[in-house]
Design an enzyme around this catalytic site. Structure first.
Site, PDB file in Angstrom:
ATOM      1  N   HIS A  22     -44.802   7.996  -7.779  1.00 29.15           N
ATOM      2  CA  HIS A  22     -43.907   8.924  -8.428  1.00 29.15           C
ATOM      3  C   HIS A  22     -42.673   7.863  -8.757  1.00 29.15           C
ATOM      4  O   HIS A  22     -42.387   6.804  -8.163  1.00 29.15           O
ATOM      5  CB  HIS A  22     -43.385  10.172  -7.673  1.00 29.15           C
ATOM      6  CG  HIS A  22     -42.285   9.959  -6.809  1.00 29.15           C
ATOM      7  ND1 HIS A  22     -41.633  11.078  -6.239  1.00 29.15           N
ATOM      8  CD2 HIS A  22     -42.134   9.107  -5.788  1.00 29.15           C
ATOM      9  CE1 HIS A  22     -40.845  10.775  -5.145  1.00 29.15           C
ATOM     10  NE2 HIS A  22     -41.068   9.264  -5.042  1.00 29.15           N
ATOM     11  N   CYS A  41     -35.121   4.484  -6.133  1.00 32.36           N
ATOM     12  CA  CYS A  41     -36.338   5.380  -6.499  1.00 32.36           C
ATOM     13  C   CYS A  41     -36.470   5.031  -8.180  1.00 32.36           C
ATOM     14  O   CYS A  41     -37.339   5.720  -8.753  1.00 32.36           O
ATOM     15  CB  CYS A  41     -36.200   6.708  -6.236  1.00 32.36           C
ATOM     16  SG  CYS A  41     -36.483   7.316  -4.576  1.00 32.36           S
ATOM     17  N   HIS A  47     -43.294   4.130  -7.175  1.00 34.83           N
ATOM     18  CA  HIS A  47     -43.791   3.757  -5.506  1.00 34.83           C
ATOM     19  C   HIS A  47     -44.499   5.076  -5.322  1.00 34.83           C
ATOM     20  O   HIS A  47     -45.190   5.738  -5.926  1.00 34.83           O
ATOM     21  CB  HIS A  47     -42.490   3.389  -4.856  1.00 34.83           C
ATOM     22  CG  HIS A  47     -41.513   4.573  -4.593  1.00 34.83           C
ATOM     23  ND1 HIS A  47     -40.717   4.981  -5.510  1.00 34.83           N
ATOM     24  CD2 HIS A  47     -41.297   5.437  -3.621  1.00 34.83           C
ATOM     25  CE1 HIS A  47     -39.932   6.142  -5.296  1.00 34.83           C
ATOM     26  NE2 HIS A  47     -40.186   6.248  -3.966  1.00 34.83           N
ATOM     27  N   HIS A  87     -53.526  11.790  -5.041  1.00 40.36           N
ATOM     28  CA  HIS A  87     -54.095  10.410  -5.429  1.00 40.36           C
ATOM     29  C   HIS A  87     -53.751  10.207  -7.173  1.00 40.36           C
ATOM     30  O   HIS A  87     -54.454   9.639  -7.779  1.00 40.36           O
ATOM     31  CB  HIS A  87     -55.641   9.834  -5.014  1.00 40.36           C
ATOM     32  CG  HIS A  87     -55.760   9.485  -3.934  1.00 40.36           C
ATOM     33  ND1 HIS A  87     -55.619  10.284  -2.664  1.00 40.36           N
ATOM     34  CD2 HIS A  87     -56.169   8.082  -3.312  1.00 40.36           C
ATOM     35  CE1 HIS A  87     -55.785   9.522  -1.544  1.00 40.36           C
ATOM     36  NE2 HIS A  87     -56.114   8.268  -1.882  1.00 40.36           N
TER      37      HIS A  87
END
Lengths: 146, 146, 146, 146, 146, 146
Positions: A22, A41, A47, A87
């Site tokens: 995300h 983030c 990541h 996944h």
């Protein structure tokens, strides 16, 4: 005590695991604001995390089976819901996160709503009261009845 | 907030561990129904688990001792209650499960009732509000105040 | 360092979970000796545990795939082996424990041998070096290369 | 026993945490082969994990400080090394994984080599003997002295 | 493989828990050096930890009992050894740490030696090969055969 | 459900770690009473623990950022609060425990009040509803909204 005075009432919790990529990015904000609010983030390719999802289901204990809900039914629902996330890269692969930043809060909300939808297709008297979603062992969100 | 406006109120939780054998079998149902409802938990000689029991006790913090309840008293109670279950086969060795399927729900109910009975023999103002019983790290049941 | 001077060598570990009933009983010993040696593990109908099995596989890292062994192959093997134990009562349902007390040591040995047999049916250059079997979080056994 | 006959020798282990995105993709293979070998790990935008890195350092216990190596020095090294990986997408953001599939094996190898490089800049007699890298609680790789 | 070619050999591990206060202070060093080397661990009254001790015991599996060593014997030894440390302030209450800084390394060494002494009083063929001592979940030391 | 009918509401939880020494001692009681009530926790120099603190923060999910509160702000607050406790001996080094026995209950109350004070300095609409403080994995206290 929810009904435990009269009958037998309990809450069952079940865990499921999934892994996602995300990125925290809000197109309505400037690059600078994105960087300031989302810190590490906010990076172009994102990541990822190992998420743990807990579903809390409440209802009467069936006196014949001894169950609030059959665990095989819970697992079938969780398999459907986590199958839509596992996944995958949330920003690219999951339509719900085209419009919303995939924060732990919003992923928890997604899981709550999808489990509730799937549960309502069945006949169980048990209700989903909340979900807990761990992004890691030191950060999680509860969504639903708090 | 339960009384934290006026005085000091808290909830203490204590864990205990025990291991049991069990089998899911309801004599009032056909063999076929037992197999369908209970799946791999329905096998003649049973299987088993490491259970983790959490007791939640709520009350005022004694200003002198700083305690909701003395941990030594909690441990004495939990030793009695888990001693009735540990290293036993629930279906064969524990009378409460002659009549009830030893599901996580029903074992949690048993633990709640037995801890409450033992607690009422003492003089502590603390109340057992709920128990949480883990059958494994991915499945547990809350019984009591939910 | 096993070959890390020349090439790239690593050890991959994979966990699997299963739950069993068991009882410690050695027919070659007297009732009294059984009771003294096995304590609470010696009871007629047995008890049970959530076991965790770790398989350790060592070999060169394939420069193309980046893998010591494909995880899908490891999981297929572990599914076969734990499938012979999961949700069973070891003393009654698993032939290997007709002759041997199902201690953590002997169950670890069983797992090591069965994984090795299954692994040898495939073409992977990876070797099973040892297994670790947890009976609970405070007790485990390593079997193989120590 | 490595020297424990004569002097005092020990191995210190330290954990660090980081989160990454990654994708399993080998350009030298066909799309079909990528899909077959890498399964759900082969998807265009990748997914991600919470990694746990353990560094194992061995050496004599300094009789004055009681330490194999000063933990502040270990933490400084691990901060540098995990800083090159944390909150990044391995395939896009980390040069070492331009040429290699970012499997747990290869990420473990990267961590071993980078910690060793950083350690050699200091004066500690302690040696890095191996690293353990967890991709999740059920899968990990040891690299170094096995 | 230690004897697994010919007979059956395994390593049993057992965990025990204890809590201590401690302070890192070396009188042979200046106040300034103490502060620089020990950082926040150097404070006048000390702080403390929940330690976890793992004892690793290796030997042949007894074909009759299926055991490397009887767990009741291991627990009795660990109770003696942790009883010398639990709920104490290492610097003030444990003579071994009058002369040595109570680092994780030195506490591990103490545990290894004391378990070995107690084990040698019994008749078990099992040998203590190493201990692992956790100061917390991110820091631990192995002492013995590494 | 707190507002989840109309808008979006969630609870975020964040963990922090700290280690302290402490001693249970109430000067208003006799030595004998101290010994009887506090058992092994009553020793002259004290012992210690690795505490885990969980802060629970509740509020609306900001539709722009997807957050109940920015995690960087939570971490800054927790750093301040745990910084007043970490690597200290509660009885000697923390003024709040001059007057109160540093039980898990009282340390939880201290953390709740200090986090609340720090949170009120900021502009976040999120409220601290409770804290959970673990003294070890088998004992913890909830303080606040129970």
């Amino acid at each position: 005590m929810s009904g435990n005075g009269s009958g037998d009432w309990a809450r069952l919790a079940r865990r499921a695991h999934f892994s996602c990529g995300h990125r925290y990015y809000q197109p309505a904000l400037s690059e600078e604001a994105n960087r300031e609010i989302f810190g590490s983030c906010y990076s172009e390719h994102g990541h990822g995390h190992n998420y743990i999802l807990e579903a809390y289901l409440e209802g009467p204990i069936d006196p014949l089976t001894g169950m609030v809900i059959n665990l095989m039914d819970v697992d079938a629902i969780l398999k459907v819901v986590t199958g839509e996330l596992d996944h995958r890269h949330l920003n690219f692969d999951v339509p719900a996160f085209k419009d919303e930043v995939p924060t732990t809060e919003n992923v928890a909300k997604f899981c709550f709503r999808r489990i509730q939808e799937e549960l309502e297709k069945g006949a169980s008297p048990a209700k989903l009261t909340s979900v807990r979603l761990y992004e890691n062992e030191d950060l999680w969100v509860d969504y639903g009845k708090l």
